[in-house]
Design a protein around this motif. Sequence first.
Motif, PDB file in Angstrom:
ATOM      1  N   LEU A   1      36.581  27.433  87.291  1.00 51.51           N
ATOM      2  CA  LEU A   1      36.145  26.563  86.196  1.00 51.51           C
ATOM      3  C   LEU A   1      35.752  27.417  85.006  1.00 51.51           C
ATOM      4  O   LEU A   1      35.240  28.522  85.167  1.00 51.51           O
TER       5      LEU A   1
ATOM      6  N   ARG B   1      40.847  27.026  92.298  1.00 55.60           N
ATOM      7  CA  ARG B   1      41.023  27.044  90.849  1.00 55.60           C
ATOM      8  C   ARG B   1      39.649  27.207  90.205  1.00 55.60           C
ATOM      9  O   ARG B   1      38.770  26.381  90.423  1.00 55.60           O
TER      10      ARG B   1
ATOM     11  N   GLU C   1      41.209  14.720  89.136  1.00 53.17           N
ATOM     12  CA  GLU C   1      42.117  15.649  89.821  1.00 53.17           C
ATOM     13  C   GLU C   1      41.779  15.625  91.314  1.00 53.17           C
ATOM     14  O   GLU C   1      40.626  15.807  91.711  1.00 53.17           O
TER      15      GLU C   1
ATOM     16  N   TRP D   1      40.401  25.218  85.424  1.00 51.24           N
ATOM     17  CA  TRP D   1      40.007  23.924  84.910  1.00 51.24           C
ATOM     18  C   TRP D   1      39.045  24.163  83.754  1.00 51.24           C
ATOM     19  O   TRP D   1      38.060  24.893  83.900  1.00 51.24           O
TER      20      TRP D   1
ATOM     21  N   HIS E   1      45.243  23.092  82.200  1.00 54.00           N
ATOM     22  CA  HIS E   1      44.347  22.334  83.081  1.00 54.00           C
ATOM     23  C   HIS E   1      43.041  21.962  82.368  1.00 54.00           C
ATOM     24  O   HIS E   1      41.995  21.840  83.002  1.00 54.00           O
ATOM     25  N   THR E   2      43.116  21.773  81.052  1.00 51.85           N
ATOM     26  CA  THR E   2      41.951  21.284  80.316  1.00 51.85           C
ATOM     27  C   THR E   2      41.677  19.845  80.722  1.00 51.85           C
ATOM     28  O   THR E   2      42.556  18.986  80.652  1.00 51.85           O
ATOM     29  N   LEU E   3      40.437  19.581  81.155  1.00 46.71           N
ATOM     30  CA  LEU E   3      40.083  18.256  81.659  1.00 46.71           C
ATOM     31  C   LEU E   3      39.079  17.522  80.773  1.00 46.71           C
ATOM     32  O   LEU E   3      39.085  16.296  80.722  1.00 46.71           O
TER      33      LEU E   3
ATOM     34  N   ARG F   1      46.090  22.189  75.655  1.00 47.99           N
ATOM     35  CA  ARG F   1      46.798  22.231  76.932  1.00 47.99           C
ATOM     36  C   ARG F   1      48.060  23.081  76.881  1.00 47.99           C
ATOM     37  O   ARG F   1      48.608  23.416  77.927  1.00 47.99           O
TER      38      ARG F   1
END
Length: 389
Positions: free
Chosen positions: A269, A267, A18, A292, A316-318, A311
């Motif tokens: 975490l 954003r 990202e 995130w 915004h799951t990474l 999601r």
Amino acid sequence: MRILHTSDWHLGRSFHREGMLGHQAAYVDHLLEVVEQEAVDLVVVAGDVYDRALPHVDAVRLADEALARLAASRARVVLTSGNHDSAQRLGFSSRLIDAAGVFIRTDASGVGTPVLLEDEHGPVAVYGIPYLDPDAVREPWSLPVRSHQAALTEAMRRVRADLAERPGTRSVVLAHAFVAGAQPSDSERDISVGGVSLVPTSVFDGVDYTALGHLHGRHMLTDSVRYSGSPLAYSFSEAAQVKGSWLVDLDAFGVREADFVAAPVPRPLARLRGTIDELLADPRLEVHEQAWVQATLTDDVRPLQAMDRLRRRFPHTLVLGFEPTAGATAGVPSAPPRGRSDHAIALDFVEQVRGTPATEAESALLLAACDACCEDPDVDVLVSGTVAP
């Protein structure tokens, strides 16, 4: 003198693919606001301006904008290179840029030459020590051993030799190193040399304020030796850290006061753990829906389409990991018995890793894949360098 201590901008860095440049630009806006609102006299940037030695043009553009705005502000700026920076590229035209009140110090040979500033209490000598590669400075500095401690000890010897010629002058040192007593996170690059990277705080004894860079979490090692940390989180291990910069007041006797100024969080975490049903249904997790997310699923059977399902609630799951509570399906598959077909082995692997057998469609796809990898029994073979009839 009022000092704003920041470091480890890592301009151009991404976060699990990202882009972060917009968030980094927002931090620059915040930095300039603090300079004006808090009447900052000196901004010190303790290394790792960029994330790589050859930064992307957009990162260079943002750095240029940041330094131009700081040059036009009320503050002077002293900036050093870190282990992620190219000292030569970052230091290009530094002698010309000095005239604008932005002092870029990237040359190890100049560590004993300060930037001299004045306030109502008299002179302040600011020494910028760039990241010192022990291999690069060992021979020219005749270091007794190959270590970061040896390199910084020699740099500070040069600083103290210069200070001895300036009685009554207060001192500020910028250094980029791993100093004992601080806790690293997952996003710093290892700078150990032969397993030796730690530097004791005693190396900086006698300095009125030491502004450290390299570690991404804020740390107060002593009243006068501090890490500001990075302005943004660059790994999920930093999820609980408060990011920002130190606002330090230097009076006639040294550090009078130091306060941490929190940076904006574009954003947040979140590290979530539980079964997929728990994560999707728990109302208490609503606060993380725009964060995130790093999710660890504890289902005994690995859920199908887990990332897609997560999601829908946490867009915004990474990062997605699996740690079954039972543990039985989480291990490494054992070696398959001899004599079984490739297709059967592939089916066993799917069931052992996922916890459920492959569907008919998946089985057919695996069979086609196995067949595609097998030798063709109808292909002609070479006999003595010629094609067999």
